[in-house]
Write a protein that holds these residues in place. Structure first.
Motif, PDB file in Angstrom:
ATOM      1  N   VAL A   1       0.851  -1.190   0.000  1.00  0.00           N
ATOM      2  CA  VAL A   1       0.000   0.000   0.000  1.00  0.00           C
ATOM      3  C   VAL A   1       0.883   1.234   0.000  1.00  0.00           C
ATOM      4  CG1 VAL A   1      -1.941   1.104   1.143  1.00  0.00           C
ATOM      5  CG2 VAL A   1      -1.441  -1.304   1.582  1.00  0.00           C
TER       6      VAL A   1
ATOM      7  N   SER B   1       0.658   5.446   0.315  1.00  0.00           N
ATOM      8  CA  SER B   1      -0.124   6.685   0.484  1.00  0.00           C
ATOM      9  C   SER B   1       0.707   7.855  -0.016  1.00  0.00           C
ATOM     10  CB  SER B   1      -0.532   6.867   1.945  1.00  0.00           C
ATOM     11  OG  SER B   1      -1.487   5.902   2.307  1.00  0.00           O
TER      12      SER B   1
ATOM     13  N   GLY C   1       4.327   7.640  -0.085  1.00  0.00           N
ATOM     14  CA  GLY C   1       5.598   7.141  -0.633  1.00  0.00           C
ATOM     15  C   GLY C   1       6.846   7.600   0.103  1.00  0.00           C
TER      16      GLY C   1
ATOM     17  N   SER D   1       6.834   0.871   0.388  1.00  0.00           N
ATOM     18  CA  SER D   1       5.512   1.006  -0.216  1.00  0.00           C
ATOM     19  C   SER D   1       5.543   0.861  -1.737  1.00  0.00           C
ATOM     20  CB  SER D   1       4.896   2.355   0.162  1.00  0.00           C
ATOM     21  OG  SER D   1       5.779   3.403  -0.172  1.00  0.00           O
TER      22      SER D   1
ATOM     23  N   SER E   1       6.700  17.349  10.214  1.00  0.00           N
ATOM     24  CA  SER E   1       7.054  18.615   9.579  1.00  0.00           C
ATOM     25  C   SER E   1       7.025  18.584   8.056  1.00  0.00           C
ATOM     26  CB  SER E   1       8.433  19.056  10.065  1.00  0.00           C
ATOM     27  OG  SER E   1       9.367  18.029   9.854  1.00  0.00           O
TER      28      SER E   1
ATOM     29  N   GLY F   1       2.372  11.202   3.312  1.00  0.00           N
ATOM     30  CA  GLY F   1       0.995  10.735   3.218  1.00  0.00           C
ATOM     31  C   GLY F   1       0.387  10.537   4.600  1.00  0.00           C
TER      32      GLY F   1
ATOM     33  N   HIS G   1       1.957   7.973   7.647  1.00  0.00           N
ATOM     34  CA  HIS G   1       2.362   8.802   8.794  1.00  0.00           C
ATOM     35  C   HIS G   1       1.559   8.438  10.045  1.00  0.00           C
ATOM     36  CE1 HIS G   1       4.360  12.243  10.547  1.00  0.00           C
ATOM     37  NE2 HIS G   1       3.215  12.848  10.835  1.00  0.00           N
TER      38      HIS G   1
ATOM     39  N   PHE H   1       5.083  12.385  14.562  1.00  0.00           N
ATOM     40  CA  PHE H   1       5.706  13.237  15.589  1.00  0.00           C
ATOM     41  C   PHE H   1       6.014  14.606  15.012  1.00  0.00           C
ATOM     42  CE2 PHE H   1       9.197  15.161  17.778  1.00  0.00           C
ATOM     43  CZ  PHE H   1       8.957  14.896  19.114  1.00  0.00           C
TER      44      PHE H   1
ATOM     45  N   GLU I   1       1.043  -1.245   6.624  1.00  0.00           N
ATOM     46  CA  GLU I   1       1.033  -2.494   5.841  1.00  0.00           C
ATOM     47  C   GLU I   1       0.528  -3.732   6.575  1.00  0.00           C
ATOM     48  OE1 GLU I   1       1.680  -2.701   2.496  1.00  0.00           O
ATOM     49  OE2 GLU I   1       1.320  -4.841   2.418  1.00  0.00           O
TER      50      GLU I   1
ATOM     51  N   VAL J   1      -5.715   1.049   5.489  1.00  0.00           N
ATOM     52  CA  VAL J   1      -6.526   2.084   6.129  1.00  0.00           C
ATOM     53  C   VAL J   1      -6.924   3.092   5.051  1.00  0.00           C
ATOM     54  CG1 VAL J   1      -6.707   3.766   7.984  1.00  0.00           C
ATOM     55  CG2 VAL J   1      -5.190   1.779   8.243  1.00  0.00           C
TER      56      VAL J   1
ATOM     57  N   TYR K   1      12.103   4.637  16.353  1.00  0.00           N
ATOM     58  CA  TYR K   1      10.727   5.019  15.990  1.00  0.00           C
ATOM     59  C   TYR K   1      10.397   4.397  14.627  1.00  0.00           C
ATOM     60  CZ  TYR K   1       7.319   8.531  14.206  1.00  0.00           C
ATOM     61  OH  TYR K   1       6.250   9.173  13.631  1.00  0.00           O
TER      62      TYR K   1
HETATM   63  P1  FDA Z   1       4.361   5.342   2.392  1.00  0.00           P
HETATM   64  O1  FDA Z   1       3.251   5.482   1.439  1.00  0.00           O
HETATM   65  O2  FDA Z   1       5.718   5.066   1.856  1.00  0.00           O
HETATM   66  O3  FDA Z   1       3.974   4.265   3.489  1.00  0.00           O
HETATM   67  C1  FDA Z   1       4.791   3.942   4.593  1.00  0.00           C
HETATM   68  C2  FDA Z   1       4.432   2.533   5.080  1.00  0.00           C
HETATM   69  O4  FDA Z   1       3.052   2.487   5.465  1.00  0.00           O
HETATM   70  C3  FDA Z   1       4.591   1.463   4.014  1.00  0.00           C
HETATM   71  O5  FDA Z   1       4.922   0.251   4.635  1.00  0.00           O
HETATM   72  C4  FDA Z   1       3.205   1.364   3.416  1.00  0.00           C
HETATM   73  O6  FDA Z   1       2.958   0.107   2.805  1.00  0.00           O
HETATM   74  C5  FDA Z   1       2.314   1.604   4.621  1.00  0.00           C
HETATM   75  N1  FDA Z   1       1.064   2.283   4.287  1.00  0.00           N
HETATM   76  C6  FDA Z   1       0.941   3.423   3.573  1.00  0.00           C
HETATM   77  N2  FDA Z   1      -0.341   3.775   3.491  1.00  0.00           N
HETATM   78  C7  FDA Z   1      -1.048   2.861   4.168  1.00  0.00           C
HETATM   79  C8  FDA Z   1      -2.432   2.697   4.417  1.00  0.00           C
HETATM   80  N3  FDA Z   1      -3.325   3.556   3.952  1.00  0.00           N
HETATM   81  N4  FDA Z   1      -2.841   1.620   5.124  1.00  0.00           N
HETATM   82  C9  FDA Z   1      -1.930   0.726   5.590  1.00  0.00           C
HETATM   83  N5  FDA Z   1      -0.608   0.834   5.389  1.00  0.00           N
HETATM   84  C10 FDA Z   1      -0.159   1.898   4.679  1.00  0.00           C
HETATM   85  N6  FDA Z   1       7.839  11.302  10.544  1.00  0.00           N
HETATM   86  C11 FDA Z   1       7.443  11.975  11.650  1.00  0.00           C
HETATM   87  O7  FDA Z   1       6.835  11.394  12.548  1.00  0.00           O
HETATM   88  N7  FDA Z   1       7.688  13.305  11.756  1.00  0.00           N
HETATM   89  C12 FDA Z   1       8.321  14.011  10.792  1.00  0.00           C
HETATM   90  O8  FDA Z   1       8.511  15.230  10.930  1.00  0.00           O
HETATM   91  C13 FDA Z   1       8.764  13.320   9.637  1.00  0.00           C
HETATM   92  N8  FDA Z   1       9.412  13.962   8.616  1.00  0.00           N
HETATM   93  C14 FDA Z   1       9.768  13.280   7.470  1.00  0.00           C
HETATM   94  C15 FDA Z   1      10.382  13.962   6.422  1.00  0.00           C
HETATM   95  C16 FDA Z   1      10.711  13.285   5.252  1.00  0.00           C
HETATM   96  C17 FDA Z   1      11.366  14.053   4.124  1.00  0.00           C
HETATM   97  C18 FDA Z   1      10.450  11.905   5.123  1.00  0.00           C
HETATM   98  C19 FDA Z   1      10.841  11.170   3.872  1.00  0.00           C
HETATM   99  C20 FDA Z   1       9.833  11.235   6.167  1.00  0.00           C
HETATM  100  C21 FDA Z   1       9.495  11.906   7.353  1.00  0.00           C
HETATM  101  N9  FDA Z   1       8.880  11.227   8.415  1.00  0.00           N
HETATM  102  C22 FDA Z   1       8.490  11.936   9.531  1.00  0.00           C
HETATM  103  C23 FDA Z   1       8.631   9.790   8.344  1.00  0.00           C
HETATM  104  C24 FDA Z   1       7.206   9.498   7.870  1.00  0.00           C
HETATM  105  O9  FDA Z   1       6.308   9.688   8.952  1.00  0.00           O
HETATM  106  C25 FDA Z   1       7.095   8.050   7.386  1.00  0.00           C
HETATM  107  O10 FDA Z   1       7.977   7.827   6.321  1.00  0.00           O
HETATM  108  C26 FDA Z   1       5.660   7.714   6.966  1.00  0.00           C
HETATM  109  O11 FDA Z   1       5.493   6.328   6.954  1.00  0.00           O
HETATM  110  C27 FDA Z   1       5.322   8.281   5.611  1.00  0.00           C
HETATM  111  O12 FDA Z   1       4.012   8.000   5.240  1.00  0.00           O
HETATM  112  P2  FDA Z   1       3.654   7.884   3.668  1.00  0.00           P
HETATM  113  O13 FDA Z   1       2.225   7.589   3.554  1.00  0.00           O
HETATM  114  O14 FDA Z   1       4.190   9.079   2.965  1.00  0.00           O
HETATM  115  O15 FDA Z   1       4.576   6.675   3.270  1.00  0.00           O
END
Ligand code: FDA
Length: 504
Positions: free
Chosen positions: A81, A83, A85, A92, A151, A156, A160, A166, A212, A217, A440
């Motif tokens: 999944v 959201s 990336g 993901s 921040s 996504g 997150h 956080f 995942e 969700v 974390y």
């Molecule tokens: P992505 O889509 O890559 O998913 C992450 C994981 O969750 C994967 O395993 C995916 O399969 C799964 N997943 C995604 N969507 C789902 C869904 N709908 N249902 C079930 N599983 C799902 N964190 C923080 O706490 N505070 C911060 O300030 C920051 N800052 C930050 C900056 C930058 C530049 C990056 C690259 C990352 C952060 N992060 C962060 C970390 C961030 O919280 C973490 O990478 C999240 O998982 C990102 O969520 P995405 O949906 O973007 O990721």
């Protein structure tokens, strides 16, 4: 592999019965690469040797998610999944170590509706919305409401919130996951459930147990929190010759015990320490507090700026307040870069001479990563470690991230950057949390260990190596939830939660 081809063929045929063909991309269709790259944040995981999805499904309706899960189960194609990336290890959209299993990416970017109800101080946000879009929608609905999350505006909501969330309101209101009230989830049988139909154990697991593992969700109902109409942000930069080492040493004792209304973090980059704060109050109030609690920082009223809460999210996202809040709506993750990060929790202040030697031996190097120090304390310390799967509460002063990013795609550059991060991480061992060395989950790190199979399911025993670092005593309860909701281990990746072993 003939078995795989038959599975992929069956899977794609199954999808096409319910999902319009324009929403399904395969390596043979023209938009496949563009869609794969659209939110792939870490370029390390789109290199030619990374295994690619057999299809990408750009879900436009909840039913598309249910169909994808059912077809994947029926034909033996796993579903990752995505959201936003932003997963640090690309989980993901890429498979790095996992048994060469064919997998598809379920891309939720189009499921991004947000409904804010300011009167009830609540909002529903779909997983494909970004954190920035949620901030913008909350700010547009009310100047006196906010939402605690991280921040980076392009993250996504789905990933997150799944891992915690956080950010600058954590000391006052906890993590995003502490403020989830309800959710819609598609389970491994393709059923759609809300909090009352999924039950409290699954609801507990999805609010911080990492993405995942338990299902998809689709959307989240969250509590919005009161913020003053005017808040204050602060930025002060000090070099080593301006006392940065002494200031960081002092910061460790000050920042975690400041009033909950203050969040004061440190970013160290290019041999400079940048102290950034948000205060739920006016500049004069922050100035008085800093003069009393942290006079060494030398804050003046010129260092701070009074803004709306939504504008403070622009400050933390872009390190400036001069961009309009509409910038939060820019979903483009570009520029993407190659990324490797590791993280730690600090429970006792690190001595000044240790910081001095870290600065001289590591931070002065040209390949040095960005170091981020994020304070805990405040409400984070009063929430029980088992309230959500995120266990890092009382007893932790702050979090450190070693966050390396680079644009040069040569292997020499990558090795230099990665060995810097790994080298400093090794050096820090005596000064940070131990047994386990806690991490974390949203700062995903595959160096901690990756899953192996035990029969046809993920080995619980092997997974405890990384699982205790992310979840401490909550890991077994997460595995118990997995056993209940996905005993066949359909939703899996390199660090997904395994079911409990059968004999237990
Ligand atoms: P992505 O889509 O890559 O998913 C992450 C994981 O969750 C994967 O395993 C995916 O399969 C799964 N997943 C995604 N969507 C789902 C869904 N709908 N249902 C079930 N599983 C799902 N964190 C923080 O706490 N505070 C911060 O300030 C920051 N800052 C930050 C900056 C930058 C530049 C990056 C690259 C990352 C952060 N992060 C962060 C970390 C961030 O919280 C973490 O990478 C999240 O998982 C990102 O969520 P995405 O949906 O973007 O990721």
């Amino acid at each position: 592999n003939l078995g795989h081809s038959a599975a992929i063929h069956g899977f794609l045929g199954c999808l096409s019965a319910d999902i319009p063909s324009g929403l399904i991309q395969t390596p043979a269709t023209p938009s496949y690469s563009a869609l794969l790259l659209s939110t792939a944040r870490n370029l390390r995981y789109i290199l030619p040797d990374t295994s690619k999805p057999v299809g990408i499904i750009a879900a436009a309706e909840h039913a598309h998610v249910q169909t994808t899960v059912r077809c994947g189960r029926r034909h033996g194609v796993r579903v990752r999944v995505r959201s936003g990336g932003h997963d640090y290890e690309g989980l993901s959209y890429a498979s790095v170590h996992l048994h060469n299993e064919p997998f598809a990416v379920l891309d939720l970017a189009a499921l991004r509706a947000i409904h804010v109800d300011p009167a009830r101080a609540e909002a529903w946000a779909e997983s494909g919305a970004t954190v920035g879009e949620l901030y913008y929608a909350v700010g547009a609905a009310s100047r006196s409401l906010g939402f605690p999350a991280g921040s980076c505006p392009t993250m996504g909501i789905g990933g997150h919130l799944s891992g915690g969330g956080f950010g600058s309101l954590a000391r006052k209101y906890g993590l995003s996951a502490d403020n989830v009230l309800d959710a819609l989830v598609v389970d491994a049988d393709g059923r759609l459930m809300n909090r009352s139909s999924m039950g409290e154990e699954l609801f507990w697991a999805i609010c911080g147990g990492g993405g995942e593992s338990f299902g998809v969700v689709l959307s989240w109902k969250v509590r919005l929190v009161p913020v003053p109409e005017t808040v204050t942000v602060l930025s002060i930069t000090r070099s080593r010759s301006q006392g940065a080492v002494e200031l960081i040493t002092k910061w460790q004792e000050v920042a975690p015990v400041l009033p909950q209304e203050v969040y004061l973090r440190v970013l160290v980059l290019n041999q400079q320490a940048n102290f950034q704060a948000m205060f739920l109050g006016r500049c004069g109030g922050l100035h008085r507090l800093m003069q009393y609690r942290f006079p060494e920082l030398g804050m003046t009223e010129q260092d701070c700026e009074e803004v709306s809460w939504v504008q403070s999210t622009v400050f933390f996202g872009f390190s400036t307040t001069s961009m309009p809040p509409e910038q939060l709506l820019n979903r483009s993750s570009n520029p993407s870069y190659y990324l490797k990060a590791k993280s730690d929790h600090v429970q006792d202040p690190i001595a000044r001479d240790v910081w001095e030697s870290i600065w001289a031996g590591w931070l002065d190097k040209p390949e040095a990563a960005l170091l981020m120090l994020d304070p805990y304390g405040g409400l984070m310390s009063s929430i029980s470690p088992s309230e959500t799967p995120f266990p890092h509460r009382r007893g932790n002063l702050y979090q450190i991230q070693y966050y390396s990013f680079w644009y040069d795609n040569g292997t020499a550059a990558a090795e230099k950057r990665m060995s810097w991060v790994r080298g400093l991480y090794n050096e820090m061992e005596p000064y940070v949390s131990s047994n386990p060395r806690a991490v974390y989950v949203n700062y995903r790190d595959l160096d901690l260990g990756t899953n192996e199979l035990d029969g046809n399911v993920t080995s619980y025993h092997k997974a405890t190596v990384w699982g205790h670092k992310y979840f401490k005593g909550n890991f077994k309860r997460l595995a118990a939830v997995k056993t209940m909701v996905d005993p066949h281990d359909f939703f899996r990746n390199e660090q997904s939660i395994p079911p409990l072993p059968r004999c237990q």
